[in-house]
Structure formats: structure tokens, C-alpha cells
Design a protein around this motif. Structure first.
Motif, PDB file in Angstrom:
ATOM      1  N   ASP A  63       0.803  -1.228   0.000  1.00  0.00           N
ATOM      2  CA  ASP A  63       0.000   0.000   0.000  1.00  0.00           C
ATOM      3  C   ASP A  63       0.835   1.277   0.000  1.00  0.00           C
ATOM      4  O   ASP A  63       0.439   2.267  -0.593  1.00  0.00           O
ATOM      5  N   ASN A  64       1.959   1.272   0.698  1.00  0.00           N
ATOM      6  CA  ASN A  64       2.724   2.507   0.856  1.00  0.00           C
ATOM      7  C   ASN A  64       4.122   2.462   0.264  1.00  0.00           C
ATOM      8  O   ASN A  64       4.908   3.378   0.470  1.00  0.00           O
ATOM      9  N   ARG A  65       4.463   1.382  -0.450  1.00  0.00           N
ATOM     10  CA  ARG A  65       5.821   1.255  -0.973  1.00  0.00           C
ATOM     11  C   ARG A  65       5.792   0.566  -2.331  1.00  0.00           C
ATOM     12  O   ARG A  65       5.062  -0.397  -2.527  1.00  0.00           O
ATOM     13  N   VAL A  66       6.602   1.082  -3.250  1.00  0.00           N
ATOM     14  CA  VAL A  66       6.754   0.465  -4.565  1.00  0.00           C
ATOM     15  C   VAL A  66       8.245   0.264  -4.811  1.00  0.00           C
ATOM     16  O   VAL A  66       9.043   1.180  -4.609  1.00  0.00           O
ATOM     17  N   VAL A  67       8.615  -0.939  -5.228  1.00  0.00           N
ATOM     18  CA  VAL A  67       9.986  -1.238  -5.625  1.00  0.00           C
ATOM     19  C   VAL A  67      10.030  -1.179  -7.141  1.00  0.00           C
ATOM     20  O   VAL A  67       9.202  -1.797  -7.820  1.00  0.00           O
ATOM     21  N   LEU A  68      10.993  -0.424  -7.675  1.00  0.00           N
ATOM     22  CA  LEU A  68      11.155  -0.259  -9.118  1.00  0.00           C
ATOM     23  C   LEU A  68      12.497  -0.831  -9.548  1.00  0.00           C
ATOM     24  O   LEU A  68      13.473  -0.749  -8.789  1.00  0.00           O
ATOM     25  N   ILE A  69      12.542  -1.403 -10.745  1.00  0.00           N
ATOM     26  CA  ILE A  69      13.804  -1.892 -11.282  1.00  0.00           C
ATOM     27  C   ILE A  69      14.025  -1.309 -12.670  1.00  0.00           C
ATOM     28  O   ILE A  69      13.085  -0.951 -13.369  1.00  0.00           O
ATOM     29  N   LYS A  70      15.298  -1.217 -13.020  1.00  0.00           N
ATOM     30  CA  LYS A  70      15.679  -0.726 -14.347  1.00  0.00           C
ATOM     31  C   LYS A  70      16.866  -1.556 -14.812  1.00  0.00           C
ATOM     32  O   LYS A  70      17.866  -1.645 -14.100  1.00  0.00           O
ATOM     33  N   ARG A  71      16.728  -2.183 -15.969  1.00  0.00           N
ATOM     34  CA  ARG A  71      17.816  -3.008 -16.497  1.00  0.00           C
ATOM     35  C   ARG A  71      19.033  -2.151 -16.828  1.00  0.00           C
ATOM     36  O   ARG A  71      18.899  -1.063 -17.368  1.00  0.00           O
ATOM     37  N   GLY A  75      24.013  -5.540 -18.110  1.00  0.00           N
ATOM     38  CA  GLY A  75      23.407  -6.683 -17.431  1.00  0.00           C
ATOM     39  C   GLY A  75      23.082  -6.360 -15.992  1.00  0.00           C
ATOM     40  O   GLY A  75      23.675  -5.469 -15.393  1.00  0.00           O
ATOM     41  N   GLY A  76      22.137  -7.080 -15.453  1.00  0.00           N
ATOM     42  CA  GLY A  76      21.698  -6.820 -14.086  1.00  0.00           C
ATOM     43  C   GLY A  76      20.707  -5.677 -14.043  1.00  0.00           C
ATOM     44  O   GLY A  76      20.269  -5.170 -15.078  1.00  0.00           O
ATOM     45  N   CYS A  77      20.343  -5.285 -12.822  1.00  0.00           N
ATOM     46  CA  CYS A  77      19.330  -4.237 -12.656  1.00  0.00           C
ATOM     47  C   CYS A  77      19.681  -3.304 -11.502  1.00  0.00           C
ATOM     48  O   CYS A  77      20.245  -3.722 -10.499  1.00  0.00           O
ATOM     49  N   ASP A  78      19.294  -2.057 -11.673  1.00  0.00           N
ATOM     50  CA  ASP A  78      19.316  -1.098 -10.574  1.00  0.00           C
ATOM     51  C   ASP A  78      17.958  -1.167  -9.893  1.00  0.00           C
ATOM     52  O   ASP A  78      16.949  -1.502 -10.527  1.00  0.00           O
ATOM     53  N   GLY A  79      17.932  -0.846  -8.619  1.00  0.00           N
ATOM     54  CA  GLY A  79      16.678  -0.846  -7.882  1.00  0.00           C
ATOM     55  C   GLY A  79      16.476   0.458  -7.138  1.00  0.00           C
ATOM     56  O   GLY A  79      17.433   1.117  -6.725  1.00  0.00           O
ATOM     57  N   MET A  80      15.222   0.829  -6.998  1.00  0.00           N
ATOM     58  CA  MET A  80      14.858   2.038  -6.259  1.00  0.00           C
ATOM     59  C   MET A  80      13.514   1.754  -5.592  1.00  0.00           C
ATOM     60  O   MET A  80      12.707   0.990  -6.102  1.00  0.00           O
ATOM     61  N   GLN A  81      13.319   2.351  -4.443  1.00  0.00           N
ATOM     62  CA  GLN A  81      12.012   2.226  -3.803  1.00  0.00           C
ATOM     63  C   GLN A  81      11.431   3.600  -3.536  1.00  0.00           C
ATOM     64  O   GLN A  81      12.152   4.559  -3.281  1.00  0.00           O
ATOM     65  N   MET A  82      10.112   3.668  -3.653  1.00  0.00           N
ATOM     66  CA  MET A  82       9.357   4.884  -3.354  1.00  0.00           C
ATOM     67  C   MET A  82       8.411   4.527  -2.207  1.00  0.00           C
ATOM     68  O   MET A  82       7.703   3.523  -2.273  1.00  0.00           O
ATOM     69  N   ILE A  83       8.426   5.330  -1.180  1.00  0.00           N
ATOM     70  CA  ILE A  83       7.570   5.077  -0.030  1.00  0.00           C
ATOM     71  C   ILE A  83       6.732   6.316   0.262  1.00  0.00           C
ATOM     72  O   ILE A  83       7.215   7.444   0.143  1.00  0.00           O
ATOM     73  N   ALA A  84       5.473   6.106   0.590  1.00  0.00           N
ATOM     74  CA  ALA A  84       4.563   7.199   0.964  1.00  0.00           C
ATOM     75  C   ALA A  84       4.365   7.136   2.471  1.00  0.00           C
ATOM     76  O   ALA A  84       4.183   6.050   3.038  1.00  0.00           O
ATOM     77  N   PHE A  85       4.403   8.297   3.121  1.00  0.00           N
ATOM     78  CA  PHE A  85       4.252   8.317   4.578  1.00  0.00           C
ATOM     79  C   PHE A  85       3.809   9.689   5.051  1.00  0.00           C
ATOM     80  O   PHE A  85       3.793  10.649   4.278  1.00  0.00           O
TER      81      PHE A  85
END
Length: 118
Positions: A63-71, A75-85
Motif C-alpha cells: 500500500d505505501n511502498r513500490v519497488v522499481l527496477i531498471k535493467r 546486465g543486471g538491474c538497478d533498484g529504487m524504492q518509493m515510499i509514501a508516509f
């Protein structure tokens, strides 16, 4: 947030403004923006649409967090998270400040995952 770093190159999308201290609510490094609490849901959707244009894909969340990936090109992926609070010690009124925080996820978030067949 995990032990990542504050996400960089995150745009400030209207009606948000930068919140350098994340409202005093986050103990890990993060880049934060603030808007009225009743605007944060729509603002989060606007950010997700912008990130998708930039090549990020939503991979998981709740509900309050989304994990995002980008290739990565190599090769491999970067990751980022967005959180609402928001500050839960105060009433959740429509005009109270709400926040979106953005942080990187360290390492290769796709490690151990086979590459999709094209």
C-alpha cells in the motif's frame, strides 16, 4: 528503507516541493518531496508514470511502498524504492503534510534471475 542511498535525479513534480529532512520521519538516506496528504496518492501515480517513461518498471510493493527496477546496459538491474508516509503522531487531515521518499536499493536487484528470452 534499507541501507541504500538517497535516490538522485528524481524530478520534483507539481504540486510537490522538496523536503530535505523528509519531515523528520525517515532514518535512512532518502530524497523526499512533500505535498498535502490528500494529494500524495495521485502524486505517487504521477511519479510512477514518469519513472516508467524513464525505463523503470514496478516490480513489487504494498500500500505505501513500490519497488522499481531498471535493467542495466551491461546486465543486471538497478533498484529504487518509493515510499509514501506522513507523521502518524498527528491527525491524518487532508491538508496535513504527506511525503514521498525515494532511495536506491544497493547491489544488483536482478542477481540470480535468468534473463528473459527474447
Amino acid at each position: 528503507f534499507g541501507p541504500g542511498e538517497a535516490a538522485t535525479n528524481v524530478p520534483v513534480l507539481a504540486p510537490a516541493v522538496v523536503s530535505p529532512d523528509c519531515g523528520g520521519q525517515v532514518r535512512s538516506p532518502a530524497f523526499c518531496v512533500t505535498a498535502q496528504l490528500d494529494q500524495v496518492g495521485a502524486l505517487a501515480e504521477t511519479y510512477l508514470a514518469q519513472f516508467e517513461k524513464d525505463g523503470w518498471l514496478p516490480a513489487a510493493g504494498d500500500d505505501n511502498r513500490v519497488v522499481l527496477i531498471k535493467r542495466r546496459e551491461a546486465g543486471g538491474c538497478d533498484g529504487m524504492q518509493m515510499i509514501a508516509f506522513y507523521d502518524e503522531s498527528k491527525p491524518a487531515e487532508a491538508t496535513a503534510p504527506g511525503y514521498l521518499g525515494f532511495a536506491t536499493i544497493p547491489g544488483d536487484v536482478c542477481a540470480g534471475q535468468p534473463a528473459p528470452q527474447s
